[in-house]
Structure formats: C-alpha cells, structure tokens
Design a protein around this motif. Structure first.
Motif, short mmCIF file in Angstrom:
data_model
loop_
_atom_site.label_atom_id
_atom_site.label_comp_id
_atom_site.label_asym_id
_atom_site.label_seq_id
_atom_site.Cartn_x
_atom_site.Cartn_y
_atom_site.Cartn_z
N ARG A 206 18.61 -18.91 -29.39
CA ARG A 206 18.31 -19.61 -30.64
C ARG A 206 16.83 -19.93 -30.76
NH1 ARG A 206 20.75 -25.63 -31.59
NH2 ARG A 206 19.54 -26.24 -33.42
N GLY A 207 16.18 -20.21 -29.63
CA GLY A 207 14.77 -20.57 -29.66
C GLY A 207 14.14 -20.45 -28.29
N LEU A 208 12.81 -20.51 -28.27
CA LEU A 208 12.06 -20.43 -27.01
C LEU A 208 10.92 -21.42 -27.04
CD1 LEU A 208 10.98 -17.39 -24.94
CD2 LEU A 208 9.18 -18.84 -25.87
N LEU A 209 10.68 -22.08 -25.91
CA LEU A 209 9.57 -23.01 -25.77
C LEU A 209 8.61 -22.47 -24.72
CD1 LEU A 209 12.34 -24.81 -26.32
CD2 LEU A 209 10.69 -26.68 -26.20
N ALA A 210 7.38 -22.18 -25.13
CA ALA A 210 6.35 -21.66 -24.22
C ALA A 210 5.54 -22.83 -23.69
CB ALA A 210 5.45 -20.66 -24.94
N LEU A 211 5.83 -23.23 -22.44
CA LEU A 211 5.22 -24.43 -21.85
C LEU A 211 4.57 -24.10 -20.51
CD1 LEU A 211 8.29 -26.79 -22.46
CD2 LEU A 211 6.35 -26.41 -23.98
N LEU A 212 3.98 -22.93 -20.42
CA LEU A 212 3.38 -22.49 -19.16
C LEU A 212 2.04 -23.18 -18.92
CD1 LEU A 212 4.25 -18.70 -19.46
CD2 LEU A 212 5.49 -20.48 -18.22
N GLY A 213 1.47 -22.93 -17.74
CA GLY A 213 0.31 -23.69 -17.31
C GLY A 213 -1.01 -23.28 -17.89
#
Length: 334
Positions: free
Chosen positions: A173-180
């Motif tokens: 449904r969705g993606l969260l890009a929370l990389l460093g």
C-alpha cells in the motif's frame, strides 16, 4: 545459516544419487535395489548386501561409507552449533517471516529502522497496521524485536530491487524511505516508484535541500525532521496546550486516540448521504474533523451537517481505535 542448511541438503542428495547410480553402473542392479543398498550403507544399519558385491563394488562401498560419514559428521556439528549458540529459534523465526511475506498485501514497507524508523514501527504496531521492516543492520532489527517479537522484517538493502520484491512491493500500500542518507533514500524512492507506480511513498530528507530532489524522484510526501522539529519546539513554547493535545492524538498511549483518514469506496452505504444522516458522533462517537471531496484539491474543515459524502471522498475523523475500526466496517460495501 540458510546457505549451510542448503549445502547439507545438497550434499545428502548428491551422496544418495551418486551411490544409487554407482551400484546401477558397477553392479548392474535395478534402481530400487541400488537405492536400498545406498541407504543402508549410509545409515550403517548393518543389514548386509542386497546382492553379492564385486571387487569394484566393494571399493565403491568403502568410498560411499566415507562420504556418508563426512556428511553425517558435518550435519551433526552444524546442528550442535545451532543449539549451542541459540540460533535455532532465529532460523525458525526467519522461516516464519519468509512464509508470511509471500501472503502479505496492502501493507507498508518501512525502509530503515534507526531512530525515526523505530518511532514509525511503534506507531504502526499500536494502530495495528500491516507492515514490513527492511534494515541492513541486523543489530537494529534485534533491538526492535525485543519489543515487537511478531515483527515482519528483512535484513537487507532497501535500495535493491530483489529485496523490495521479496518485501511484496507489488502488493504493498505504501513505502517509507527512512534510510541513513539522502542518497540512499533517493535511490530507494526511484526504485520503488519504478516497481510500483501506484505506491504511496513517504520519504525523510536529512538535509532541507534534498526535499525537492526526493519529490522529483517520485516521493508523494517528504518530511525533513529538522524543519518539523523546529516548528514543534516553537509551537510548544507559544501554544503548549495545543501541542500537548496534538501529542496525545498522534501518540495516543493514554487514551487510545487517533486521527485517521478514511476513503469512501464505490457502492459504499455512506455515498450520497449527509453527515447529519450518518450521525457518526451519535452512533459510534467519532468526530468528523474535515472532508476532502474527490473533485476538489482542498479540505472542508469542520464540515456542516448537510455536507453530502460521495464515492472517493476522504473524511478525516478523530476517535478511539475501536471506533475507527467500526467506521471502516461501516463504509465497506455489503
């Protein structure tokens, strides 16, 4: 660990096939007799030969026994190591996760489990959202698993297509890009948008100048914690009670409150009815904060009682998690 288990299985099958084929070729035995002789030789049960062996057959049997001893010894040492190091549970956990990943759909993919990612995991777990975490640092995953043992996770690089595919990006449904790093987040957003054009993508910008880059890469919504943090600090100083209320709604530890958006599907019993007719505050205790009609770019805050809800409209509501779950059932077509 999975590779070692695969190697053991391949070795065992190879020895069985080699032994069976050897007896067929050297002694001319039927397939069943050759396979039976191979099994009793490898297991050293001592039943004796199926048929008398030639000199070549005896030498081959000696080779087969040596190979079997090697495979058995290697397998036992590996299993003892698993038990001694407490890794058997880890193997079963990873297997359970892989099986669930094949079935999951309509979920979120959380890329990165650092400070920000851990907060997202906590919120999603509290609101009972379906999600998968991808993190390349296994120690961070283990830390989160202490609080959420049922967490679906993958230890891998979220910028890679094969990792996103295994996480079910085509069904997500969705993606969260929370990389460093902003570079990794940009690459993840580009890859995810290419693999699923309909995916809702939310990205974190570490540097403010990366906000526009992430939007151009395909992110639907970009958040810069530095900017948000500054605004929250100022709001806490100027409007402390408002800030406390928003914290209560967003975190909802104490009163199980949440503010949610619900899209009215086609053929929903809500379609064509006014807020007065629906009477959500009276029926289930929800407060309708705003309505966003499908054909308008803006929200109607504090909507009037005669506001008519249509298919595709979005309603923003405030209430307890149980009330929100009841609302989702009510809007679903029968």
């Amino acid at each position: 660990m999975e590779r070692q288990i695969l190697y053991i299985i391949i070795l065992a099958i190879s020895v069985l096939v080699t032994g069976t084929a050897g007896y067929i070729i050297i002694e001319g035995w039927p397939l069943l007799d050759a396979f039976y002789m191979t099994v009793i030789t490898l297991t050293t049960v001592g039943f004796g030969e199926v048929h008398p062996l030639s000199a070549s057959g005896k030498l081959f049997t000696i080779f087969l026994v040596g190979s079997g001893v090697f495979v058995v010894t290697y397998s036992i040492s590996f299993l003892v190591g698993l038990l001694a190091e407490g890794r058997a549970g880890e193997f079963l956990l990873r297997r359970r996760v892989r099986m669930e990943l094949r079935e999951i759909e309509g979920h979120f993919i959380v890329c990165g489990c650092g400070v920000v990612g851990s907060e997202v995991v906590e919120y999603f777990a509290r609101t009972r959202e379906s999600f998968v975490v991808i993190e390349r640092d296994e120690s961070k995953v283990k830390e989160v698993l202490k609080n959420y043992p049922e967490l679906l996770f993958m230890v891998g690089d979220a910028t890679r297509e094969d990792v996103l595919k295994e996480a079910g990006i085509d069904r997500a449904r969705g993606l969260l890009a929370l990389l460093g790093s902003d570079a990794d987040n940009v690459y993840t957003v580009i890859t995810a948008r290419f693999m699923n054009p309909h995916l809702r993508i939310v990205a974190r910008a570490i540097q403010p100048e990366s906000i526009e880059i992430l939007r151009r890469a395909g992110a639907d919504y970009v958040i810069c914690p530095q900017k948000i943090g500054g605004l929250r600090l100022a709001a806490a100083a100027l409007r402390p009670q408002v800030t406390s209320f928003l914290d209560l709604v967003l975190r909802s530890e104490a009163f199980d409150l949440s503010i949610e958006e619900v899209t009215i599907p086609e053929n929903s019993p809500f379609a064509g009815k006014s807020l007065r007719e629906l009477n959500l505050p009276g029926k289930i205790g929800l407060i309708v904060v705003a309505v966003k009609p499908v054909n308008r770019p803006t929200f109607e805050f504090n909507p009037r009682a005669d506001t008519v809800i249509g298919e595709g409209d979005i309603i923003i509501v405030l209430g307890r998690l149980q009330q929100l779950a009841e609302l989702r059932k009510m809007v679903t077509p029968e």
